[in-house]
Every structure is written in C-alpha cells, then in structure tokens.
Design an enzyme around this catalytic site. Structure first.
Site, PDB file in Angstrom:
ATOM      1  N   LYS A 146      30.666  25.515  11.763  1.00  0.00           N
ATOM      2  CA  LYS A 146      30.354  24.224  12.381  1.00  0.00           C
ATOM      3  C   LYS A 146      29.345  24.431  13.514  1.00  0.00           C
ATOM      4  O   LYS A 146      29.417  25.441  14.218  1.00  0.00           O
ATOM      5  CB  LYS A 146      31.625  23.622  12.992  1.00  0.00           C
ATOM      6  CG  LYS A 146      32.593  23.025  11.991  1.00  0.00           C
ATOM      7  CD  LYS A 146      33.760  22.354  12.707  1.00  0.00           C
ATOM      8  CE  LYS A 146      34.807  21.853  11.727  1.00  0.00           C
ATOM      9  NZ  LYS A 146      34.346  20.755  10.868  1.00  0.00           N
ATOM     10  N   ARG A 194      41.709  20.774   2.456  1.00  0.00           N
ATOM     11  CA  ARG A 194      42.191  20.455   1.096  1.00  0.00           C
ATOM     12  C   ARG A 194      42.714  21.688   0.389  1.00  0.00           C
ATOM     13  O   ARG A 194      43.624  21.611  -0.440  1.00  0.00           O
ATOM     14  CB  ARG A 194      41.055  19.758   0.309  1.00  0.00           C
ATOM     15  CG  ARG A 194      39.812  20.579   0.164  1.00  0.00           C
ATOM     16  CD  ARG A 194      38.595  19.730  -0.216  1.00  0.00           C
ATOM     17  NE  ARG A 194      38.003  19.035   0.934  1.00  0.00           N
ATOM     18  CZ  ARG A 194      36.975  18.202   0.852  1.00  0.00           C
ATOM     19  NH1 ARG A 194      36.428  17.933  -0.322  1.00  0.00           N
ATOM     20  NH2 ARG A 194      36.506  17.619   1.942  1.00  0.00           N
TER      21      ARG A 194
END
Ligand code: BES
Ligand code: ZN
Ligand code: ZN
Length: 464
Positions: free
Chosen positions: A238, A312
């Site tokens: 990120k 996920r």
C-alpha cells in the site's frame, strides 16, 4: 458510568445537574428562557445558575436522540458534575437510543496517553425506564467498548496472539468456550489460503473459535470476522497514506468478539459461534506473491493477482471451517474493500448475499439498531470478472469497477450450495474506523457491525 433508574417522577430526582430537551429552538415555557436568549442559544448551552444543560432537538427522532444524548454527556464531561438526570419518553426505542447515546458519550481510548481523561460523569439518572432496557444498553455499550478498545490497540501490541489471548480471557469472563487453532492446527485444517497471507509475518496466525450455547437454542448462528491485525498490502504494498489506519483491518474480527460477548451476556436462546481469522499481511523473502496459485480449505484453487486483496483469502478458509458447524445463519464481517467506501461513503456498511429476504431482514434490524447500511446486488456479469485463466478463480476483478460486489462474489464461490441462502457478507470498510467524529463515534474505531448483528440475533429470538 452507570445508569440508575428511579421510581419517582423525574422532577423529584436529585442529581448534580440535568439535561432538558429543547424542541426546535422553542424556548417558550423554559425557566431559563431569558438567560438562554441572552446566551444566544443554538444547539447546546449550559446554564450555571440552574445547572441545566439545554440540548436542542430539531425533531423527535430516534437517531437524533441518540446523537444528542451522546453530545450532552461529552459536554458534561468537560465540567465537574458527577451525576446527571436525563428525561426519557416512556418509549422503548427512544429511551434505548438515549441510554446508548449517553453511555457512548463517556467513551474515550486513552490507554496509551500518560495523562488519562477520567470520565467525570459517574451516574446517569432516569425515571420510568425498565431494568431490562437499561441492562441491554449497558451490555451493548460494553461490547462496543471492548470492540473499539481492541481495534484501537496498535499493531505492535495487538498481534494475532494478543487477539487469541484476549479472546481466551473474555471467554473465561463470559463462561463460554474458546478454542485457538495454532499454526500447526491451521495447517492440518488445510487453510492454505489463510496461511499464504500470513507467511511473511513473524507473527504466527491464529484462528479463534468462540462458542456460546444458550438454553433451548432457537437457531445456530456463526459469525466470521476478518482479523487482519495489520494490512501492509503485502508485496502489492500500500502507498504510505493508505497504510495508516490499517490496524483497523481487524475490525470484523474484533466485532465478532464484541457480538458474541453481548449475546452471551443477554443470555439469548441461541447457539452462537465466532470464528476470527487473526493474521498479519506483511512483506518479506517468503511472502506470497502476485502470480502465486493457492489452494484453499474448500479445495478450489486461487490465482493471486494482488496480495492486498488478502482479506477474502483469509475469510474463505474461515468460512469453510464455519460451514462444518452447520449453521442456520452464516454472517461474515470484514473491512474488505476500499470500493465499498467509495460506493456507499464512510458512514454506511454494505450487506451482500444470495438471499434477498435475509438481506432485507438484516437491513431492517441494522437500521433499527442505529447503524447505517445498504444492500448491494450480486449479478452474473460481475461474477465473470473474477474468472481466472489458469486457476479456479482469481482473487481480484479484471476491472476497476464494482469492487465491493466482486469481493463479495469471490467469498460466495466458497459458500456450499446448501448454505447459499443462509449466508450474509457485511463489508464494514467505511464506518469501521472514524477519522472525523460523527454520530456516537469519536475518533478511532466505531465498533461497526456490533449493534446491527446483536439486534439481528435478538430478532431471531422473538416469537413471530
Ligand atoms: N483492508 C483493505 C480494504 C480497506 C480499504 C479497508 C480502506 C478499510 C479502508 C483490503 O484488504 C484491501 O486492501 N482491498 C483492496 C482490494 C483490491 C486490491 C482489489 C482495495 O480495496 O483496494
Ligand atoms: Zn489489503
Ligand atoms: Zn485488508
């Protein structure tokens, strides 16, 4: 802070100070009318001589009552009174909103401050409110506090092991069961997808399994929480500005602990399990990579194209484990996508799943609880965007659009046919962490999902 109920009329309660609701700035009939006019009353004004805090309400509205009660206590905590009496309305929903708002007004996270801000108001007095309602408000607030405190705890301290230890302790306090799956046990469970995410971290992953069995349970609920104690993005790192606040990527997991804690204290006639995937997503020589193909507990293979879509990968293995428990309702809670924040804003969380009726039932309870939610629709076109050319499925969509839904549909691929109608996915990425105070949420973790899920659980116990 404690709430005390008095049987006598409100006027006769002796408190250090009191709150008076003002309706749409109408000062007629108020004993301090002249003073308030002199002070140019707008929203909230304290009159020293009468020790009354006047709080304006634009209209009689449940959400406003909650928010203004929160503001009132926050304001009073800047003064020096120890007790306050607050008028209620002999209406369950309105009174509950006032109680929860008032309790929330006393919350602050100062564990890491040298100088602690103690809550000045110690007691809140009300009259004609049932003990049950007060106890519900206290319990829900305590679980909000637990959830917020845990999320706010920085990643240097709140590691997967810390979450596990904390859960064991909380389970002991509640008298419920807590099983921790160590890395070895996670390996024997074949949770390869979760393990891949955690691989570059020097913090061992933990899968936390809490269970509460109420008397004569009416249904079996399993909550699954994303507990990323830190999400650096992994090798798909990120940018710095987006990494800050990623300690809050454990919000879903912490909410699950808060939810089960409230349900156990409320002694609801339900069987409830909480599964938390506690993992850190880091970088390193052994990190999982874009281009890797992972296997999962359900057996499907997954092409990794972005290591920042890690939530996920953790959730599907936990959802697989959760389905072995044969739930009547299966609800996962996760700060899953930035796309959900873009789509719904920072205040609303997304509800997804295959069962429209269940989504609507949950939406109704969530709104009633005071949380903001919206249903997001699955469709077959978005589903195709996560097809992979070389594995069973890809962990990211091939387009930039509809990211909250494609993430939800990715999870859906790991829900067994027989459970499709029992499953809900909640994307709390928007409201989980608050950078600018709103509603009853100060800076920091909000405890998003807790109120909605507890209200939903309560609704399953009501006779229909
Ligand atoms: N934890 C983030 C999602 C998130 C973003 C939570 C902002 C709270 C605030 C998640 O793991 C993530 O990074 N998702 C990616 C997915 C993308 C790579 C498909 C995202 O949303 O950008
Ligand atoms: Zn991520
Ligand atoms: Zn994440």
């Amino acid at each position: 802070m404690k709430i005390k109920v008095f049987k006598e009329s409100f006027e006769r309660i002796q408190a250090d100070c009191s709150v008076v609701w003002v309706w749409d700035k109408n000062l007629e009939g108020l004993s301090d009318k002249d003073t308030l006019q002199e002070l140019n009353f707008k929203d909230i004004t304290f009159v020293q001589s009468s020790k009354i805090l006047y709080v304006n309400l634009a209209k009689r509205d449940i959400d406003l009552l909650r928010e203004e009660a929160y503001k009132a206590i926050k304001y009073l905590n800047t003064l020096s009174y120890k007790s306050v009496k607050i008028p209620t309305f002999a209406n369950e929903q309105e009174d509950y909103a006032i109680l929860l708002g008032a309790l929330s007004g006393g919350y602050s996270f100062d564990t890491y401050k040298s100088e602690k801000k103690s809550c000045v108001i110690e007691d809140i007095y009300v009259s004609h409110v049932s003990e049950d309602l007060i106890s519900k408000a206290q319990i829900v607030f305590e679980s909000l506090k637990l959830t917020r405190d845990l999320i706010n705890t920085p990643p240097c301290d709140a590691t997967p092991s810390y979450l596990a230890e904390y859960s064991i302790q909380e389970a002991k306090n509640l008298g419920i069961e807590c099983k921790i799956l160590s890395k070895k046990e996670i390996e024997s469970e074949k949770m390869h997808s979760l393990l891949a995410v955690s691989r570059a971290s020097n913090q061992e992953p933990k899968v936390i399994h809490l269970s509460y069995k109420g008397a004569n349970p009416k249904a079996k609920l399993v909550f699954v929480g994303k507990g990323l104690t830190y999400d650096s993005g992994g090798l798909s790192l990120k940018p710095s500005d987006f990494m800050v606040t990623m300690k809050a990527d454990k919000s879903g997991g912490c909410a699950v602990l808060g939810i089960i804690s409230a349900i156990a204290k409320l002694r609801l006639p339900l069987e409830v399990h909480g599964i938390i995937g506690a993992v850190e997503n880091m970088i390193g020589g052994n990190a999982y990579k874009p281009d890797d193909i992972l296997s999962s507990r359900e057996g499907k293979s997954i092409e990794v194209r972005n290591t920042d879509a890690e939530g996920r990968l953790v959730l599907i293995d936990c959802l697989s484990y959760a389905q072995d428990l044969k739930p009547d309702y299966l609800i996962d809670i996760a700060t899953l996508t930035g796309a959900c924040v873009v789509g719904l804003g920072e205040y609303t969380f997304g509800i997804m799943g295959h069962n429209e009726e269940l989504k609507s039932a949950f939406e109704r309870e969530a709104l009633q609880s005071g949380e903001l939610v919206a249903k997001l629709p699955f469709n077959s076109h978005i589903r195709k965007l996560i097809d992979s050319k070389i594995a069973d499925i890809c962990n990211v969509s091939s387009t930039r659009y509809g990211g909250a839904i494609s993430a939800g549909m990715f999870l859906g691929e790991f829900i067994r046919k027989e459970n499709e109608d029992k499953w809900l996915h909640l994307d709390i990425a928007g409201p989980a962490y608050v950078e600018k105070e709103w509603d009853i949420n100060p800076y920091g973790a909000s405890g998003a999902g807790v109120r909605a899920c507890v209200e939903f659980a309560i609704s399953l116990c009501e006779e229909k």
